[in-house]
Design an enzyme around this catalytic site. Structure first.
Site, PDB file in Angstrom:
ATOM      1  N   LYS A  28       0.825  -1.220   0.000  1.00 47.30           N
ATOM      2  CA  LYS A  28       0.000   0.000   0.000  1.00 47.30           C
ATOM      3  C   LYS A  28       0.856   1.265   0.000  1.00 47.30           C
ATOM      4  O   LYS A  28       0.564   2.215  -0.715  1.00 47.30           O
ATOM      5  CB  LYS A  28      -0.866   0.035   1.258  1.00 47.30           C
ATOM      6  CG  LYS A  28      -2.298  -0.293   1.028  1.00 47.30           C
ATOM      7  CD  LYS A  28      -3.163   0.004   2.238  1.00 47.30           C
ATOM      8  CE  LYS A  28      -2.630  -0.456   3.510  1.00 47.30           C
ATOM      9  NZ  LYS A  28      -2.241   0.079   4.620  1.00 47.30           N
ATOM     10  N   ARG A  64      -9.463   1.251  10.056  1.00 45.96           N
ATOM     11  CA  ARG A  64      -9.013  -0.125  10.226  1.00 45.96           C
ATOM     12  C   ARG A  64      -9.996  -0.948  11.049  1.00 45.96           C
ATOM     13  O   ARG A  64      -9.754  -2.132  11.275  1.00 45.96           O
ATOM     14  CB  ARG A  64      -7.681  -0.112  10.966  1.00 45.96           C
ATOM     15  CG  ARG A  64      -6.471  -0.523  10.136  1.00 45.96           C
ATOM     16  CD  ARG A  64      -5.294  -0.411  11.077  1.00 45.96           C
ATOM     17  NE  ARG A  64      -4.093  -1.039  10.652  1.00 45.96           N
ATOM     18  CZ  ARG A  64      -3.127  -0.422   9.967  1.00 45.96           C
ATOM     19  NH1 ARG A  64      -3.264   0.815   9.559  1.00 45.96           N
ATOM     20  NH2 ARG A  64      -2.018  -1.061   9.694  1.00 45.96           N
ATOM     21  N   ARG A  67      11.500  -7.410   5.591  1.00 42.07           N
ATOM     22  CA  ARG A  67      11.476  -5.947   5.519  1.00 42.07           C
ATOM     23  C   ARG A  67      12.322  -5.260   6.584  1.00 42.07           C
ATOM     24  O   ARG A  67      12.937  -4.233   6.317  1.00 42.07           O
ATOM     25  CB  ARG A  67      10.020  -5.487   5.606  1.00 42.07           C
ATOM     26  CG  ARG A  67       9.792  -4.082   5.155  1.00 42.07           C
ATOM     27  CD  ARG A  67       8.331  -3.845   4.847  1.00 42.07           C
ATOM     28  NE  ARG A  67       7.525  -3.706   6.045  1.00 42.07           N
ATOM     29  CZ  ARG A  67       6.272  -3.258   6.030  1.00 42.07           C
ATOM     30  NH1 ARG A  67       5.692  -2.949   4.896  1.00 42.07           N
ATOM     31  NH2 ARG A  67       5.595  -3.145   7.140  1.00 42.07           N
ATOM     32  N   ARG A  90      11.486  -3.665   9.666  1.00 41.65           N
ATOM     33  CA  ARG A  90      11.043  -2.555  10.509  1.00 41.65           C
ATOM     34  C   ARG A  90      10.933  -3.069  11.947  1.00 41.65           C
ATOM     35  O   ARG A  90      10.891  -4.292  12.158  1.00 41.65           O
ATOM     36  CB  ARG A  90       9.665  -2.084  10.012  1.00 41.65           C
ATOM     37  CG  ARG A  90       9.375  -0.635  10.272  1.00 41.65           C
ATOM     38  CD  ARG A  90       8.136  -0.193   9.501  1.00 41.65           C
ATOM     39  NE  ARG A  90       6.906  -0.767  10.042  1.00 41.65           N
ATOM     40  CZ  ARG A  90       5.729  -0.634   9.461  1.00 41.65           C
ATOM     41  NH1 ARG A  90       5.616   0.034   8.330  1.00 41.65           N
ATOM     42  NH2 ARG A  90       4.656  -1.165   9.996  1.00 41.65           N
ATOM     43  N   ARG A 143      -0.163  -8.686  13.604  1.00 45.54           N
ATOM     44  CA  ARG A 143      -0.710  -7.675  12.683  1.00 45.54           C
ATOM     45  C   ARG A 143      -1.592  -8.307  11.620  1.00 45.54           C
ATOM     46  O   ARG A 143      -2.607  -7.736  11.233  1.00 45.54           O
ATOM     47  CB  ARG A 143       0.428  -6.866  12.056  1.00 45.54           C
ATOM     48  CG  ARG A 143       0.943  -5.815  13.042  1.00 45.54           C
ATOM     49  CD  ARG A 143       2.327  -5.302  12.721  1.00 45.54           C
ATOM     50  NE  ARG A 143       2.451  -4.798  11.386  1.00 45.54           N
ATOM     51  CZ  ARG A 143       3.579  -4.888  10.653  1.00 45.54           C
ATOM     52  NH1 ARG A 143       4.637  -5.478  11.151  1.00 45.54           N
ATOM     53  NH2 ARG A 143       3.615  -4.381   9.468  1.00 45.54           N
TER      54      ARG A 143
HETATM   55  P1  ADP Z   1       1.248  -1.780   8.131  1.00 45.02           P
HETATM   56  O1  ADP Z   1       2.578  -1.533   7.501  1.00 45.02           O
HETATM   57  O2  ADP Z   1       1.219  -2.963   9.049  1.00 45.02           O
HETATM   58  O3  ADP Z   1       0.101  -1.723   7.183  1.00 45.02           O
HETATM   59  P2  ADP Z   1       0.908   0.886   9.299  1.00 45.02           P
HETATM   60  O4  ADP Z   1       2.208   1.510   8.984  1.00 45.02           O
HETATM   61  O5  ADP Z   1      -0.300   1.366   8.568  1.00 45.02           O
HETATM   62  O6  ADP Z   1       1.014  -0.691   9.203  1.00 45.02           O
HETATM   63  O7  ADP Z   1       0.615   0.986  10.871  1.00 45.02           O
HETATM   64  C1  ADP Z   1       1.526   0.498  11.826  1.00 45.02           C
HETATM   65  C2  ADP Z   1       0.839   0.328  13.178  1.00 45.02           C
HETATM   66  O8  ADP Z   1       0.221   1.564  13.572  1.00 45.02           O
HETATM   67  C3  ADP Z   1      -0.307  -0.695  13.191  1.00 45.02           C
HETATM   68  O9  ADP Z   1       0.158  -2.005  13.374  1.00 45.02           O
HETATM   69  C4  ADP Z   1      -1.157  -0.178  14.355  1.00 45.02           C
HETATM   70  O10 ADP Z   1      -0.596  -0.534  15.597  1.00 45.02           O
HETATM   71  C5  ADP Z   1      -1.038   1.326  14.231  1.00 45.02           C
HETATM   72  N1  ADP Z   1      -2.127   1.909  13.413  1.00 45.02           N
HETATM   73  C6  ADP Z   1      -1.995   2.543  12.213  1.00 45.02           C
HETATM   74  N2  ADP Z   1      -3.196   2.953  11.753  1.00 45.02           N
HETATM   75  C7  ADP Z   1      -4.112   2.561  12.677  1.00 45.02           C
HETATM   76  C8  ADP Z   1      -5.526   2.656  12.778  1.00 45.02           C
HETATM   77  N3  ADP Z   1      -6.277   3.243  11.817  1.00 45.02           N
HETATM   78  N4  ADP Z   1      -6.130   2.145  13.877  1.00 45.02           N
HETATM   79  C9  ADP Z   1      -5.429   1.549  14.838  1.00 45.02           C
HETATM   80  N5  ADP Z   1      -4.096   1.408  14.802  1.00 45.02           N
HETATM   81  C10 ADP Z   1      -3.440   1.899  13.743  1.00 45.02           C
END
Ligand code: ADP
Length: 185
Positions: free
Chosen positions: A13, A88, A127, A129, A140
């Site tokens: 994404k 989410r 990755r 991170r 996740r």
């Molecule tokens: P990923 O790379 O897993 O898609 P993001 O970078 O979007 O993840 O988000 C990393 C973390 O930030 C998530 O695992 C969650 O803990 C938190 N987070 C991000 N956006 C949201 C949201 N809309 N609601 C709840 N937690 C969120």
């Protein structure tokens, strides 16, 4: 264009979002980036959020809804935006709908980037991170399946959902996204 971009962790994404905002005039609203910036700046919100992020859990809805409500008021959102990582949960989606209905600015489209789970695990494990260790990755993916995937039905029911196959090269996938959005612009 006001759009939501939905996809499991590791779907690509972020990469595709960068391409979309480079090609079209939209603000990029990534809640993951916003939370990581708050965490790195050690703000109270960032430190609180990190307790959840580091475990692979979702940050509580109330925190994230306030964060996005403030962000959507910024002037750069008037020309359209791409919501990346929000909503989410169904509660977040309902809160977003209420905010946008009150402002008279409903969503135009919800785009799903679809990738099978075995491929996601493979990609995330490579990755590196801080929240990319195997147990946190598993959490996740579970959070996505249980809390976020129900949004696909939610937006399908509203006639807003478009799904794109997330397997292939970055170029191929971007081509599919542009084709899916062509009817919406
Ligand atoms: P990923 O790379 O897993 O898609 P993001 O970078 O979007 O993840 O988000 C990393 C973390 O930030 C998530 O695992 C969650 O803990 C938190 N987070 C991000 N956006 C949201 C949201 N809309 N609601 C709840 N937690 C969120």
């Amino acid at each position: 264009m006001r759009m939501v971009f939905i996809g499991p962790p590791g779907a690509g994404k972020g990469t595709q979002a960068e391409r979309l905002i480079a090609a079209h005039k939209m603000a990029h609203l990534s809640t993951g980036d916003m939370l990581r910036a708050a965490r790195d700046a050690k703000t109270p919100l960032g430190l609180k959020a990190n307790e959840y992020m580091s475990a692979g859990a979702l940050v509580p809805d109330a925190i994230i809804i306030d964060l996005i409500a403030e962000r959507l008021k910024q002037p750069d959102c008037r020309g359209g935006y791409l919501l990346d990582g929000f909503p989410r949960t169904i509660a977040q989606a309902e809160a977003l709908d209420a905010m946008l209905a009150a402002a008279g600015t409903p969503l135009d489209v919800v785009l799903e980037l679809a990738v099978p789970e075995d491929e996601l695990f493979r990609r995330l494990a490579g990755r590196g991170r801080a929240d990319d260790n195997p147990e946190v990755i598993r959490q996740r993916l579970v959070a996505y399946r249980n809390q976020t995937a129900p949004l696909l039905d939610y937006y399908w029911g509203k006639g807003l959902l478009k799904s794109v196959d997330g397997l292939g090269t970055v170029e191929e996938i971007f081509g599919r996204i542009e084709a899916a959005l062509a009817a919406v612009w």
